[in-house]
Write an enzyme that holds these catalytic residues in place. Structure first.
Site, PDB file in Angstrom:
ATOM      1  N   CYS A   1      -2.645   1.013   9.847  1.00 51.28           N
ATOM      2  CA  CYS A   1      -3.618   0.021   9.369  1.00 51.28           C
ATOM      3  C   CYS A   1      -4.685  -0.337  10.394  1.00 51.28           C
ATOM      4  O   CYS A   1      -5.770  -0.788  10.028  1.00 51.28           O
ATOM      5  CB  CYS A   1      -2.917  -1.283   9.002  1.00 51.28           C
ATOM      6  SG  CYS A   1      -1.599  -1.158   7.809  1.00 51.28           S
TER       7      CYS A   1
ATOM      8  N   HIS B   1       0.831  -1.197   0.000  1.00 48.82           N
ATOM      9  CA  HIS B   1       0.000   0.000   0.000  1.00 48.82           C
ATOM     10  C   HIS B   1       0.868   1.250   0.000  1.00 48.82           C
ATOM     11  O   HIS B   1       2.024   1.211   0.440  1.00 48.82           O
ATOM     12  CB  HIS B   1      -0.895   0.042   1.251  1.00 48.82           C
ATOM     13  CG  HIS B   1      -2.005  -0.955   1.253  1.00 48.82           C
ATOM     14  ND1 HIS B   1      -2.265  -1.786   2.325  1.00 48.82           N
ATOM     15  CD2 HIS B   1      -2.950  -1.248   0.322  1.00 48.82           C
ATOM     16  CE1 HIS B   1      -3.308  -2.545   2.048  1.00 48.82           C
ATOM     17  NE2 HIS B   1      -3.735  -2.246   0.843  1.00 48.82           N
TER      18      HIS B   1
END
Length: 259
Positions: A247, A162
């Site tokens: 996250c 990501h």
């Protein structure tokens, strides 16, 4: 300003979570659960009120709740994960953010978007275009946020899972990153390279305090030298699954109302 965060208790199947850019290593789920609790406690100790999204025991990656949405002003764009295994994570998270009064806009097929690919710096929204987020998903996010004053910047992403695996931002807007993981440093004004990979991931707790993984002491000192307060947490078991401090929560700084 009230500060709220969505969190999600780790699944008993956490060790089965997806890995893409690293080799799989054993995950201690009991330790991971303890680390999650300490992470939540760190948020709360720094003025955040946490709300648990309904747990999903059968979904290994569900603790990585950030990937389920992107929030800007009073709108929550609900992700459509690039990995099919993660698509069932979204519904309960959408329900949770809707309870705060956000207008919910879902990403529709064929678009894909993971929240971990989105870095907001003021009104600039950087979006990684790579393995989990495609251009159609980015276009839909732009359509939702640009009328609210956002500028969306597409960032090529080939070296990490990501975008926020490679870069995050400090309270003053400086972008920090692990340079070997960044495809094009020139896309970021005020880029500062950090000396440890985990040091590229910070959560902004307030205008002068950041949350950082405990395994990057050199970066912690670099940030303290810049005048920041640094809170550290051990997230070793999540790092094994390509996770980081961003996250494990969705930060809601401008919630329209409290549920």
């Amino acid at each position: 300003m009230s500060k709220f965060a969505l969190v999600r208790r780790p699944s008993p199947r956490l060790a089965d979570g997806l890995v893409t850019h690293i080799d799989r290593t054993p995950v201690d789920v009991e330790l991971a659960t303890q680390q999650w609790a300490a992470y939540v406690a760190a948020l709360e100790a720094n003025g955040w009120t946490t709300t648990e999204v309904t747990p999903a025991p059968g979904l290994p990656d569900s603790a990585f709740v950030e990937d389920t949405m992107v929030v800007f002003r009073n709108v929550a764009v609900i992700a459509r994960p690039g990995a099919d295994e993660r698509k069932p994570e979204v519904a309960a998270a959408a329900d949770a953010v809707r309870s705060f009064g956000y207008r919910v806009v879902p990403i529709e097929a064929p678009g894909t978007l993971d929240g971990g690919d989105v870095l907001k710096v003021g009104d600039t929204i950087y979006v990684g275009n790579g393995g989990r987020t495609n251009l159609e998903g980015i276009a839909q996010l732009a359509a939702a946020f640009e009328p609210l004053g956002a500028t969306v910047v597409v960032v090529p992403l080939t070296k990490v899972l990501h975008l926020k695996s490679a870069v995050t931002a400090l309270p003053d807007g400086t972008i920090i990153g692990w340079e070997p993981a960044v495809d094009d440093v020139s896309l970021f004004a005020n880029f500062v390279a950090v000396p440890e990979e985990s040091g590229s991931h910070v959560v902004l707790l307030d205008d002068n305090t950041v949350l950082l993984s405990a395994d990057c002491p050199l970066t912690a000192q670099l940030l303290r030298d810049r005048g920041l307060e640094v809170v550290t947490v051990d997230i070793s078991e999540y790092i094994k699954l390509e996770g980081c401090v961003t996250c494990l929560s969705v930060r809601l700084r401008e919630a329209p109302h409290t549920p």
